[in-house]
Enzyme design. Structure first.
Site, PDB file in Angstrom:
ATOM      1  N   GLY A  42       0.812  -1.216   0.000  1.00 49.89           N
ATOM      2  CA  GLY A  42       0.000   0.000   0.000  1.00 49.89           C
ATOM      3  C   GLY A  42       0.843   1.262   0.000  1.00 49.89           C
ATOM      4  CG  HIS A  45       5.202   4.824  -5.128  1.00 46.10           C
ATOM      5  ND1 HIS A  45       5.684   4.012  -6.129  1.00 46.10           N
ATOM      6  CD2 HIS A  45       5.707   4.311  -3.969  1.00 46.10           C
ATOM      7  CE1 HIS A  45       6.465   3.089  -5.616  1.00 46.10           C
ATOM      8  NE2 HIS A  45       6.486   3.236  -4.302  1.00 46.10           N
ATOM      9  N   GLY A  47       5.338   3.817  -9.041  1.00 47.47           N
ATOM     10  CA  GLY A  47       6.041   2.543  -9.220  1.00 47.47           C
ATOM     11  C   GLY A  47       5.061   1.379  -9.134  1.00 47.47           C
ATOM     12  CG  HIS A  48       3.172   0.518  -5.396  1.00 49.74           C
ATOM     13  ND1 HIS A  48       3.379   1.626  -4.606  1.00 49.74           N
ATOM     14  CD2 HIS A  48       3.788  -0.506  -4.760  1.00 49.74           C
ATOM     15  CE1 HIS A  48       4.078   1.278  -3.533  1.00 49.74           C
ATOM     16  NE2 HIS A  48       4.347  -0.005  -3.603  1.00 49.74           N
ATOM     17  CD  GLN A  72       7.386  -7.840   4.087  1.00 49.50           C
ATOM     18  OE1 GLN A  72       6.564  -8.618   3.643  1.00 49.50           O
ATOM     19  NE2 GLN A  72       7.988  -6.937   3.324  1.00 49.50           N
ATOM     20  CD  GLU A 159      14.537  -5.063 -13.352  1.00 46.23           C
ATOM     21  OE1 GLU A 159      15.170  -3.993 -13.507  1.00 46.23           O
ATOM     22  OE2 GLU A 159      14.485  -5.946 -14.217  1.00 46.23           O
ATOM     23  CG  ASP A 161      11.698  -3.675  -3.179  1.00 40.01           C
ATOM     24  OD1 ASP A 161      12.174  -3.233  -2.137  1.00 40.01           O
ATOM     25  OD2 ASP A 161      10.749  -3.106  -3.775  1.00 40.01           O
ATOM     26  CB  SER A 196      10.677   4.103  -1.898  1.00 36.46           C
ATOM     27  OG  SER A 196      10.496   3.494  -0.628  1.00 36.46           O
ATOM     28  CB  SER A 197       5.769   3.399   0.609  1.00 39.38           C
ATOM     29  OG  SER A 197       5.155   2.709  -0.460  1.00 39.38           O
TER      30      SER A 197
HETATM   31  P1  AMP Z   1       6.022  -2.473  -1.494  1.00 35.29           P
HETATM   32  O1  AMP Z   1       4.659  -1.883  -1.413  1.00 35.29           O
HETATM   33  O2  AMP Z   1       7.120  -1.522  -1.159  1.00 35.29           O
HETATM   34  O3  AMP Z   1       6.133  -3.785  -0.761  1.00 35.29           O
HETATM   35  O4  AMP Z   1       6.250  -2.830  -3.022  1.00 35.29           O
HETATM   36  C1  AMP Z   1       5.316  -3.627  -3.708  1.00 35.29           C
HETATM   37  C2  AMP Z   1       5.855  -3.922  -5.060  1.00 35.29           C
HETATM   38  O5  AMP Z   1       6.092  -2.706  -5.761  1.00 35.29           O
HETATM   39  C3  AMP Z   1       7.199  -4.667  -5.036  1.00 35.29           C
HETATM   40  O6  AMP Z   1       7.217  -5.619  -6.095  1.00 35.29           O
HETATM   41  C4  AMP Z   1       8.184  -3.558  -5.284  1.00 35.29           C
HETATM   42  O7  AMP Z   1       9.393  -3.999  -5.849  1.00 35.29           O
HETATM   43  C5  AMP Z   1       7.404  -2.694  -6.265  1.00 35.29           C
HETATM   44  N1  AMP Z   1       7.923  -1.340  -6.302  1.00 35.29           N
HETATM   45  C6  AMP Z   1       8.064  -0.485  -5.270  1.00 35.29           C
HETATM   46  N2  AMP Z   1       8.627   0.674  -5.684  1.00 35.29           N
HETATM   47  C7  AMP Z   1       8.853   0.533  -7.017  1.00 35.29           C
HETATM   48  C8  AMP Z   1       9.424   1.369  -8.020  1.00 35.29           C
HETATM   49  N3  AMP Z   1       9.895   2.576  -7.733  1.00 35.29           N
HETATM   50  N4  AMP Z   1       9.505   0.882  -9.282  1.00 35.29           N
HETATM   51  C9  AMP Z   1       9.058  -0.362  -9.582  1.00 35.29           C
HETATM   52  N5  AMP Z   1       8.498  -1.190  -8.673  1.00 35.29           N
HETATM   53  C10 AMP Z   1       8.397  -0.755  -7.408  1.00 35.29           C
END
Ligand code: AMP
Length: 293
Positions: A42, A45, A47-48, A72, A159, A161, A196-197
């Site tokens: 959640g 942004h 990226g998601h 985690q 990518e 992460d 990034s969040s």
């Molecule tokens: P998170 O919500 O941070 O656990 O991320 C969820 C998914 O979104 C994971 O597969 C992350 O690698 C991906 N993600 C987060 N930030 C980015 C970004 N800037 N670009 C591409 N994928 C992202």
């Protein structure tokens, strides 16, 4: 023509239980549709949303999941203050063409008496695996559960992460889970900072310094691709980001792009990965390094 009534509560269906999720996926399957899964924590942004758009290209229906996964996080980490905005996220997901949101609560995922863990090795070793030892086991557990709950054809991860993506690919293969794992290149702000969040934890001043992590990685990757030597490239990254105001540097490493084994030169495709603290935010980033021969 009568306009379609706006949904009063949510811009897309939100499922809270595995039963509802399975019923929705089963209905799509009966119609012969393929399904993609986009797991997230959640605070969404661009990226998601990039993952959602990619998922739309790969399948007929897209389910995003939002679950801030307690297994985690270590006790001292940011589980409690991790940003949460389910209503805002649902609006963004609908705008990106997502078809449904699965947002179970912690008790639904880990009911009383839950007693199972997954142990991961290989690409989970070192890097973030050293500094956040609980993380990849927790990721493996929750992603395996989400895969088995939704049984999608394909799942999309970022990518950004990179180590997590490699860990997910490996345990999916090792456990014969019939889900295709796709990666999406990191989506960045205009100045190069990986979205990034956790960027929400940065002050305005820290935010202006943070893109130096990506710039340092990119410069070093270019030097390595020209045949530069690894030790020098890694040292250059460390001093450049320290100078930009990063405090503690967890790691800066060169690894094989596929196995994530440590390498001393980019003879095969390699990856430069780094994690460092800017104020209260632990930022991670990585870039590809093409073979130098
Ligand atoms: P998170 O919500 O941070 O656990 O991320 C969820 C998914 O979104 C994971 O597969 C992350 O690698 C991906 N993600 C987060 N930030 C980015 C970004 N800037 N670009 C591409 N994928 C992202």
């Amino acid at each position: 023509m009568t306009p379609t009534a706006a949904q009063p509560s949510s811009p897309l269906p939100i499922m809270k239980t595995v039963g509802d999720l399975r019923a929705q996926v089963a209905a799509w399957r009966r119609d012969g549709l393929t399904v993609a899964l986009v797991p997230t924590m959640g605070a969404l942004h661009d990226g998601h949303l990039g993952l959602v758009r990619r998922a739309r290209d790969l399948a007929d229906r897209v389910v995003a999941t939002i679950f801030v996964n307690p297994t985690q996080f270590a006790p001292h980490e940011d589980f409690d203050r991790y940003p949460r905005d389910e209503a805002g996220d649902a609006t963004k997901l609908a705008g990106a063409g997502c078809h449904a949101l699965y947002a179970p609560d912690v008790r639904a995922m880990y009911p009383q008496g839950f007693a199972t863990a997954i142990s991961v090795g290989g690409p989970a070793e070192g890097l973030c695996g050293t500094f956040r030892p609980q993380m990849f086991g927790g990721v493996a557990l929750v992603v395996t559960k989400l895969f088995l709950q939704a049984l999608p054809d394909v799942a999309v991860f970022g990518e950004k992460d990179y180590q997590q993506l490699m860990v997910i690919r490996r345990f999916t293969r090792d456990l014969d889970i019939p889900v295709r794992v796709e990666g999406l290149p990191t989506v960045r702000e205009a100045d190069g900072l990986a979205m990034s969040s956790r960027n929400a934890y940065l002050s305005a001043d820290e935010r202006s310094r943070a893109p130096e992590l990506y710039r340092a990685l990119t410069a070093a990757a270019e030097a390595l691709a020209r045949g530069g030597e690894a030790d020098g490239a890694l040292t250059a990254i460390r001093s450049r980001i320290a100078e930009a105001g990063f405090g503690s540097i967890d790691y800066v490493e060169l690894r094989d792009a596929e196995t994530l084994e440590p390498v001393t030169a980019a003879l095969r495709p390699a990856r430069l990965l780094a994690a460092a603290w800017m104020g209260k935010a632990r930022l991670i980033d990585n870039v590809g390094v093409p073979p130098s021969l």
